[in-house]
Design an enzyme around this catalytic site. Sequence first.
Site, PDB file in Angstrom:
ATOM      1  N   ASP A  43       0.571  -1.321   0.240  1.00  0.00           N
ATOM      2  CA  ASP A  43       0.444  -0.604  -0.361  1.00  0.00           C
ATOM      3  C   ASP A  43       0.778   1.024   0.016  1.00  0.00           C
ATOM      4  O   ASP A  43       1.445   1.917   0.602  1.00  0.00           O
ATOM      5  CB  ASP A  43      -1.015  -0.341   1.166  1.00  0.00           C
ATOM      6  CG  ASP A  43      -1.436  -1.075   1.243  1.00  0.00           C
ATOM      7  OD1 ASP A  43      -1.116  -2.589   1.105  1.00  0.00           O
ATOM      8  OD2 ASP A  43      -3.083  -1.217   2.102  1.00  0.00           O
ATOM      9  N   HIS A  45      -0.598   4.527  -0.851  1.00  0.00           N
ATOM     10  CA  HIS A  45      -2.226   5.749  -0.514  1.00  0.00           C
ATOM     11  C   HIS A  45      -1.208   7.108  -0.499  1.00  0.00           C
ATOM     12  O   HIS A  45      -1.648   8.192   0.758  1.00  0.00           O
ATOM     13  CB  HIS A  45      -1.899   5.727   1.343  1.00  0.00           C
ATOM     14  CG  HIS A  45      -3.319   3.930   2.050  1.00  0.00           C
ATOM     15  ND1 HIS A  45      -4.426   3.551   1.347  1.00  0.00           N
ATOM     16  CD2 HIS A  45      -2.468   2.898   2.614  1.00  0.00           C
ATOM     17  CE1 HIS A  45      -4.758   2.643   1.689  1.00  0.00           C
ATOM     18  NE2 HIS A  45      -4.417   2.179   2.147  1.00  0.00           N
ATOM     19  N   ASN A 101      -8.145  -2.351  -2.142  1.00  0.00           N
ATOM     20  CA  ASN A 101     -10.032  -2.546  -2.075  1.00  0.00           C
ATOM     21  C   ASN A 101     -10.224  -1.089  -1.906  1.00  0.00           C
ATOM     22  O   ASN A 101     -11.163  -0.587  -1.726  1.00  0.00           O
ATOM     23  CB  ASN A 101     -10.447  -2.794  -0.923  1.00  0.00           C
ATOM     24  CG  ASN A 101      -9.117  -2.011   1.007  1.00  0.00           C
ATOM     25  OD1 ASN A 101      -8.272  -2.292   1.025  1.00  0.00           O
ATOM     26  ND2 ASN A 101      -9.934  -1.899   2.093  1.00  0.00           N
ATOM     27  N   HIS A 102      -8.779   0.101  -1.859  1.00  0.00           N
ATOM     28  CA  HIS A 102      -8.938   1.804  -1.506  1.00  0.00           C
ATOM     29  C   HIS A 102      -9.622   1.891  -3.349  1.00  0.00           C
ATOM     30  O   HIS A 102      -9.837   3.017  -3.379  1.00  0.00           O
ATOM     31  CB  HIS A 102      -8.340   2.416  -1.312  1.00  0.00           C
ATOM     32  CG  HIS A 102      -8.246   1.934   0.738  1.00  0.00           C
ATOM     33  ND1 HIS A 102      -9.197   3.054   1.032  1.00  0.00           N
ATOM     34  CD2 HIS A 102      -7.620   1.228   1.437  1.00  0.00           C
ATOM     35  CE1 HIS A 102      -8.755   3.094   2.101  1.00  0.00           C
ATOM     36  NE2 HIS A 102      -8.321   1.864   2.338  1.00  0.00           N
ATOM     37  N   HIS A 225      -2.273  -4.316   2.282  1.00  0.00           N
ATOM     38  CA  HIS A 225      -3.862  -4.480   2.768  1.00  0.00           C
ATOM     39  C   HIS A 225      -3.825  -4.711   4.623  1.00  0.00           C
ATOM     40  O   HIS A 225      -4.692  -4.175   4.713  1.00  0.00           O
ATOM     41  CB  HIS A 225      -4.685  -5.560   2.966  1.00  0.00           C
ATOM     42  CG  HIS A 225      -6.067  -5.318   2.591  1.00  0.00           C
ATOM     43  ND1 HIS A 225      -6.488  -4.221   2.053  1.00  0.00           N
ATOM     44  CD2 HIS A 225      -6.804  -6.413   3.277  1.00  0.00           C
ATOM     45  CE1 HIS A 225      -8.134  -4.662   2.766  1.00  0.00           C
ATOM     46  NE2 HIS A 225      -7.723  -5.712   3.639  1.00  0.00           N
TER      47      HIS A 225
END
Length: 278
Positions: A43, A45, A101-102, A225
């Site tokens: 991730d 982000h 999932n984002h 995740h």
Amino acid sequence: MSSWPQERKDNILNLVSKATEMFSSTKPLLRVGEKRRAVYVGDTHGAYNVTRHVLENYANFDVIVFLGDYVDREPYGLENLELILSKFIESPEKIVVLRGNHESPLTNDYYGFKTEVEQKLGGESYKEFVELFSQMPYAAIVNDYFCVHGGIARNLKSVTQLDELKKPDVLPEDEIAFELLWNDPREELDGFVPNVRGEGTFFYGRDVTLNFLKENLLKGIIRGHEVADGFRAEMDERVITVFSSRYHKMRAGILLQEDGKFSQVYLDETFLFNGDRS
């Protein structure tokens, strides 16, 4: 956040359009095969400086696998996608971009990306990203490792089932696809157990994980995740979590694989918290 200049708006929407078209022609499971040198990125982000560091410093590796979650939480999701998509379009055989999932309206409404797009590009642009995310592949097999954002799903017995997952799938609505993005491993458990993340999400235990790997002739799972201090290995190192985001103020890591051997690289704290070293 300020609005981007029109030229830059046009550029990223062009990247999104091209990448969406390219993703739409790929299967939900990518069979990458054997690669002597591979990089796995968890991730990010919005940590575009982490992404840039990887793309610049590991460009001579055979494949770079991004395990999802490029947006939300940090305010630079667009900059992060801009980098990843541009390199993917240049070298789709080298840059693997998996869905997290984002990459979904389920999270973008609450964790910031939809607002970021509206403020930087205008309110009508977000739908272009929804379409992009809905076409992204869910998993890849690299060097006999199953690469995925979350993990295995309750009704997933064979990786061949993934070829039948529908695209586009916005939320996604398919149960297996949803669990690939949301489930987490727990080696102290057996079977599938409801996950604290909420309805439709599960922990997958040691027995079902090892059985899945055996039945599909896989060596292990590489996934993102979950927040970790760079990495977490469990189930006799058959499941490796990689976390490359700076959001939770722990170390960001990337996983290297050369001639079958793994090595963990922690990215320098000064670089992470103060920005690009260049």
